[in-house]
Design a protein around this motif. Structure first.
Motif, PDB file in Angstrom:
ATOM      1  N   GLY A 100       2.278  -0.932 -13.858  1.00 17.96           N
ATOM      2  CA  GLY A 100       1.486  -0.807 -12.652  1.00 17.96           C
ATOM      3  C   GLY A 100       2.152  -1.807 -11.620  1.00 17.96           C
ATOM      4  N   ALA A 101       1.189  -2.081 -10.696  1.00 19.27           N
ATOM      5  CA  ALA A 101       2.097  -2.838  -9.238  1.00 19.27           C
ATOM      6  C   ALA A 101       1.801  -4.472  -9.331  1.00 19.27           C
ATOM      7  CB  ALA A 101       1.413  -2.227  -8.187  1.00 19.27           C
ATOM      8  N   GLY A 102       0.949  -4.804 -10.508  1.00 18.75           N
ATOM      9  CA  GLY A 102       0.534  -6.162 -10.417  1.00 18.75           C
ATOM     10  C   GLY A 102      -0.793  -6.634  -9.827  1.00 18.75           C
ATOM     11  N   PHE A 103      -1.245  -7.603 -10.557  1.00 17.06           N
ATOM     12  CA  PHE A 103      -2.754  -8.069  -9.985  1.00 17.06           C
ATOM     13  C   PHE A 103      -2.793  -8.555  -8.377  1.00 17.06           C
ATOM     14  CE2 PHE A 103      -3.015  -9.939 -14.482  1.00 17.06           C
ATOM     15  CZ  PHE A 103      -3.876  -9.051 -14.950  1.00 17.06           C
ATOM     16  N   GLY A 104      -3.850  -8.050  -7.888  1.00 14.01           N
ATOM     17  CA  GLY A 104      -4.259  -8.143  -6.522  1.00 14.01           C
ATOM     18  C   GLY A 104      -3.469  -7.211  -5.598  1.00 14.01           C
ATOM     19  N   THR A 105      -2.747  -6.218  -6.085  1.00 16.17           N
ATOM     20  CA  THR A 105      -2.062  -5.206  -5.226  1.00 16.17           C
ATOM     21  C   THR A 105      -2.917  -4.110  -4.877  1.00 16.17           C
ATOM     22  OG1 THR A 105      -1.127  -4.355  -7.110  1.00 16.17           O
ATOM     23  CG2 THR A 105       0.164  -5.844  -6.213  1.00 16.17           C
ATOM     24  N   PHE A 106      -3.860  -3.703  -5.405  1.00 18.03           N
ATOM     25  CA  PHE A 106      -4.574  -2.110  -5.229  1.00 18.03           C
ATOM     26  C   PHE A 106      -6.152  -2.306  -5.897  1.00 18.03           C
ATOM     27  CE2 PHE A 106      -5.552   1.816  -6.345  1.00 18.03           C
ATOM     28  CZ  PHE A 106      -5.325   2.832  -5.004  1.00 18.03           C
ATOM     29  N   GLY A 107      -6.924  -1.763  -4.825  1.00 19.62           N
ATOM     30  CA  GLY A 107      -8.360  -1.480  -5.236  1.00 19.62           C
ATOM     31  C   GLY A 107      -9.405  -2.817  -5.695  1.00 19.62           C
ATOM     32  N   SER A 108      -8.906  -3.996  -5.657  1.00 20.85           N
ATOM     33  CA  SER A 108      -9.691  -5.216  -5.741  1.00 20.85           C
ATOM     34  C   SER A 108      -9.892  -5.999  -4.358  1.00 20.85           C
ATOM     35  CB  SER A 108      -8.889  -5.831  -6.811  1.00 20.85           C
ATOM     36  OG  SER A 108      -7.795  -6.596  -6.108  1.00 20.85           O
ATOM     37  N   TYR A 109     -10.920  -6.663  -4.556  1.00 27.49           N
ATOM     38  CA  TYR A 109     -11.443  -7.467  -3.502  1.00 27.49           C
ATOM     39  C   TYR A 109     -10.223  -8.397  -2.777  1.00 27.49           C
ATOM     40  CZ  TYR A 109     -13.546 -11.915  -1.151  1.00 27.49           C
ATOM     41  OH  TYR A 109     -13.770 -12.844  -0.461  1.00 27.49           O
ATOM     42  N   PHE A 110      -9.296  -8.965  -3.858  1.00 27.55           N
ATOM     43  CA  PHE A 110      -8.123  -9.871  -3.422  1.00 27.55           C
ATOM     44  C   PHE A 110      -7.130  -9.043  -2.734  1.00 27.55           C
ATOM     45  CE2 PHE A 110     -10.428 -12.692  -6.400  1.00 27.55           C
ATOM     46  CZ  PHE A 110     -10.621 -13.455  -5.717  1.00 27.55           C
ATOM     47  N   ILE A 139       4.646  -8.632  -4.893  1.00 32.89           N
ATOM     48  CA  ILE A 139       3.992  -8.257  -3.607  1.00 32.89           C
ATOM     49  C   ILE A 139       2.953  -9.418  -3.250  1.00 32.89           C
ATOM     50  CG2 ILE A 139       2.707  -6.472  -2.778  1.00 32.89           C
ATOM     51  CD1 ILE A 139       3.589  -4.883  -4.875  1.00 32.89           C
ATOM     52  N   GLN A 140       2.118 -10.024  -3.902  1.00 33.54           N
ATOM     53  CA  GLN A 140       1.190 -10.806  -3.534  1.00 33.54           C
ATOM     54  C   GLN A 140       1.456 -12.218  -3.645  1.00 33.54           C
ATOM     55  OE1 GLN A 140      -0.816  -9.769  -1.421  1.00 33.54           O
ATOM     56  NE2 GLN A 140      -2.540  -8.518  -2.012  1.00 33.54           N
ATOM     57  N   PRO A 141       1.131 -13.120  -3.133  1.00 32.34           N
ATOM     58  CA  PRO A 141       1.298 -14.584  -3.292  1.00 32.34           C
ATOM     59  C   PRO A 141       0.515 -15.131  -4.646  1.00 32.34           C
ATOM     60  CG  PRO A 141      -0.300 -14.514  -1.363  1.00 32.34           C
ATOM     61  CD  PRO A 141       0.118 -13.081  -1.723  1.00 32.34           C
ATOM     62  N   ILE A 142       1.123 -16.177  -5.276  1.00 34.57           N
ATOM     63  CA  ILE A 142       0.774 -16.541  -6.566  1.00 34.57           C
ATOM     64  C   ILE A 142      -0.773 -16.836  -6.885  1.00 34.57           C
ATOM     65  CG2 ILE A 142       1.165 -18.960  -6.334  1.00 34.57           C
ATOM     66  CD1 ILE A 142       1.425 -16.971  -9.529  1.00 34.57           C
ATOM     67  N   SER A 143      -1.398 -17.239  -5.646  1.00 34.50           N
ATOM     68  CA  SER A 143      -2.661 -17.491  -5.626  1.00 34.50           C
ATOM     69  C   SER A 143      -3.963 -16.411  -5.780  1.00 34.50           C
ATOM     70  CB  SER A 143      -3.156 -18.452  -4.419  1.00 34.50           C
ATOM     71  OG  SER A 143      -2.837 -17.606  -3.282  1.00 34.50           O
ATOM     72  N   ALA A 160      -7.645  -7.138  -0.565  1.00 37.82           N
ATOM     73  CA  ALA A 160      -8.271  -6.927   0.893  1.00 37.82           C
ATOM     74  C   ALA A 160      -8.048  -8.330   1.542  1.00 37.82           C
ATOM     75  CB  ALA A 160      -9.522  -6.409   0.896  1.00 37.82           C
ATOM     76  N   VAL A 161      -8.277  -9.431   0.684  1.00 36.71           N
ATOM     77  CA  VAL A 161      -8.126 -10.717   1.201  1.00 36.71           C
ATOM     78  C   VAL A 161      -6.532 -10.987   1.918  1.00 36.71           C
ATOM     79  CG1 VAL A 161      -8.270 -13.333   0.551  1.00 36.71           C
ATOM     80  CG2 VAL A 161     -10.049 -11.803  -0.251  1.00 36.71           C
ATOM     81  N   SER A 162      -5.795 -10.796   0.984  1.00 37.31           N
ATOM     82  CA  SER A 162      -4.647 -10.545   1.418  1.00 37.31           C
ATOM     83  C   SER A 162      -4.080  -9.181   1.269  1.00 37.31           C
ATOM     84  CB  SER A 162      -3.430 -11.394   0.328  1.00 37.31           C
ATOM     85  OG  SER A 162      -2.145 -11.221   0.657  1.00 37.31           O
ATOM     86  N   TYR A 163      -4.192  -8.612   2.322  1.00 36.90           N
ATOM     87  CA  TYR A 163      -3.867  -6.917   2.486  1.00 36.90           C
ATOM     88  C   TYR A 163      -2.630  -6.586   2.059  1.00 36.90           C
ATOM     89  CZ  TYR A 163      -4.907  -2.302   4.486  1.00 36.90           C
ATOM     90  OH  TYR A 163      -5.167  -1.221   4.735  1.00 36.90           O
ATOM     91  N   SER A 164      -2.961  -5.737   0.749  1.00 41.15           N
ATOM     92  CA  SER A 164      -1.633  -5.177   0.299  1.00 41.15           C
ATOM     93  C   SER A 164      -0.830  -4.305   1.028  1.00 41.15           C
ATOM     94  CB  SER A 164      -2.129  -4.470  -1.037  1.00 41.15           C
ATOM     95  OG  SER A 164      -1.014  -4.252  -1.868  1.00 41.15           O
ATOM     96  N   PRO A 165       0.369  -4.536   1.014  1.00 43.18           N
ATOM     97  CA  PRO A 165       1.381  -3.435   1.681  1.00 43.18           C
ATOM     98  C   PRO A 165       1.247  -2.091   0.997  1.00 43.18           C
ATOM     99  CG  PRO A 165       2.553  -5.075   0.430  1.00 43.18           C
ATOM    100  CD  PRO A 165       1.407  -5.501   0.551  1.00 43.18           C
ATOM    101  N   LEU A 166       0.620  -2.048  -0.183  1.00 44.27           N
ATOM    102  CA  LEU A 166       0.652  -0.770  -0.792  1.00 44.27           C
ATOM    103  C   LEU A 166      -0.149   0.230  -0.213  1.00 44.27           C
ATOM    104  CD1 LEU A 166       0.414  -1.624  -4.626  1.00 44.27           C
ATOM    105  CD2 LEU A 166       2.500  -0.964  -3.556  1.00 44.27           C
TER     106      LEU A 166
END
Length: 408
Positions: free
Chosen positions: A284-294, A91-95, A296-302
């Motif tokens: 779960g959906a993976g790191f950076g996909t929900f409820g965290s600062y990142f 869902i999110q880029p590797i960075s 929002a940085v890369s707005y999650s499609p979830l």
């Protein structure tokens, strides 16, 4: 004779220089929030401290004892599960995945950094520095209620909220908790320890944050209920009553923000995290996909997928409340398995300290900050928040002193 004298001078200079740098570290930890608000680059302060802990773990992993190895192993599996989930759900880029993964574990790495700090210090100048800071803050607190010198906090329950020069009352409360932890470590005189502890807890309460008031109540309960001269063990009845106390104090806020109000960000994050955990069972959906600062940085499609992108604070235009949760984030990003591992890690850390505590205030230097973070985790990012890193360092240093000799 000259050799002994020279050796003594070197030892004195070493302790003095160590104490000086430790004082600087504590001051930066206490005033992290206002400094960060003034200098943007200081926002990386907590990450830098966590990286020191990471390098210490790599260089001195053989010194980590069996009990802490268990926690390290569980943390490794938590991280591995999150990365596997991130690969399975691209869902999110590797960075973003890497940064968010570090965000999830930096609290524990900061504890390791606290363990790495030297114990060859002079306690008195450190205690004196804490005393001066607390007195200055207490004077400013009194002035803020007499004058309008600090008026950014607003009012709650008809009482002026204490914020001082911090950007948010919660930031001031976290700073007080950090000072409380270090005060129990370095203040050798009981009368002063009690006096300055009361001042800190009083300032925490005046922030009028429910979590701070609840933590203050638990703080006084544990001190009053602990029998003098006995080992500082936590009994079952103390835990039950402490939980009851927190529920009573925070019930109205809990119902309003999380249970009964679906239009609120925290409630939306809670219900959605459960749905994600079911849909992406068990990882779960993976790191950076929900409820965290990142996320929002890369707005999650979830947020679009589960229909909460229109909730105030979770939208693309205003993302301030996206990271206003903790367990929801863990459950959504790492699933039931990751959630279980994370809670188990926290429990095992508590058990490690519980078994080490004797007639020693170092245990309280760990216990009270830990209780505060546990309470905060119900309604904010808590353990992944930058303000938790100074608390983690205090906890790690308290452990080092309880386990003296195994790390120096």
């Amino acid at each position: 004779m000259n050799t002994m004298l020279l050796s003594g001078k070197r030892h004195y200079f070493t302790k003095a220089s160590n104490s000086f740098f430790f004082i600087i570290l504590i001051v930066l930890c206490i005033f992290q929030n206002p400094i960060e608000a003034t200098f943007d680059y200081f926002s990386y302060f907590d990450e830098i401290l966590a990286l020191f802990g990471f390098f210490y773990l790599i260089l001195h992993h053989k010194k980590i004892k069996r009990k802490t190895q268990k926690v390290s192993l569980m943390l490794f599996f938590f991280l591995l599960l999150g990365l596997i989930s991130s690969i399975m759900n691209p869902i999110q880029p590797i960075s973003i995945i890497i940064f968010d993964a570090f965000l999830n574990i930096k609290f524990f790495i900061a504890i390791i950094y606290g363990v790495s700090l030297t114990s060859h210090l002079n306690s008195r100048p450190i205690a004196k520095t804490l005393e001066i800071i607390i007195v200055c803050l207490a004077i400013l607190t009194a002035l803020s209620y007499v004058t309008n010198i600090f008026s950014a906090g607003g009012y709650r329950y008809g009482i002026k909220v204490l914020c001082l020069f911090f950007t948010h009352p919660s930031s001031l409360a976290s700073a007080c908790v950090t000072m409380l932890g270090f005060l129990f470590i370095f203040e050798q005189r009981n009368q002063k320890l009690v006096l300055f502890s009361i001042l800190l807890v009083g300032m925490m309460t005046l922030t009028m944050r429910t979590k701070a008031i609840a933590a203050a109540g638990v703080f006084f309960f544990f001190l009053i209920s602990q029998k003098k001269g006995t080992k500082n063990r936590i009994s079952l009845w103390q835990i039950i009553f402490a939980v009851f106390l927190v529920v009573i104090i925070g019930w109205d806020q809990f119902q309003y923000y999380i249970v009964q109000n679906d239009s609120m960000a925290r409630s939306a994050l809670l219900t959605t995290s459960i749905r994600i955990a079911k849909d992406c069972f068990p990882l779960g959906a993976g790191f950076g996909t929900f409820g965290s600062y990142f996320s929002a940085v890369s707005y999650s499609p979830l947020y679009y997928k589960y229909g909460i992108s229109g909730v105030y604070g979770l939208s693309t235009n205003y993302t301030n409340f996206i990271s206003d949760s903790f367990y929801q984030m863990i459950l959504g990003t790492t699933g039931v398995l990751g959630f279980t591992f994370y809670v188990s890690i926290l429990f095992n850390i508590l058990m490690i300290f519980k078994k080490k505590c004797g007639d020693c205030r170092y245990f309280y230097a760990f216990l009270f900050p830990f209780i505060y973070l546990i309470i905060c985790s119900i309604g904010e990012s808590a353990f992944v928040n930058s303000l938790a890193i100074p608390i983690a360092i205090c906890m790690g240093y308290a452990y080092k002193l309880l386990d003296r000799g195994n790390y120096d």
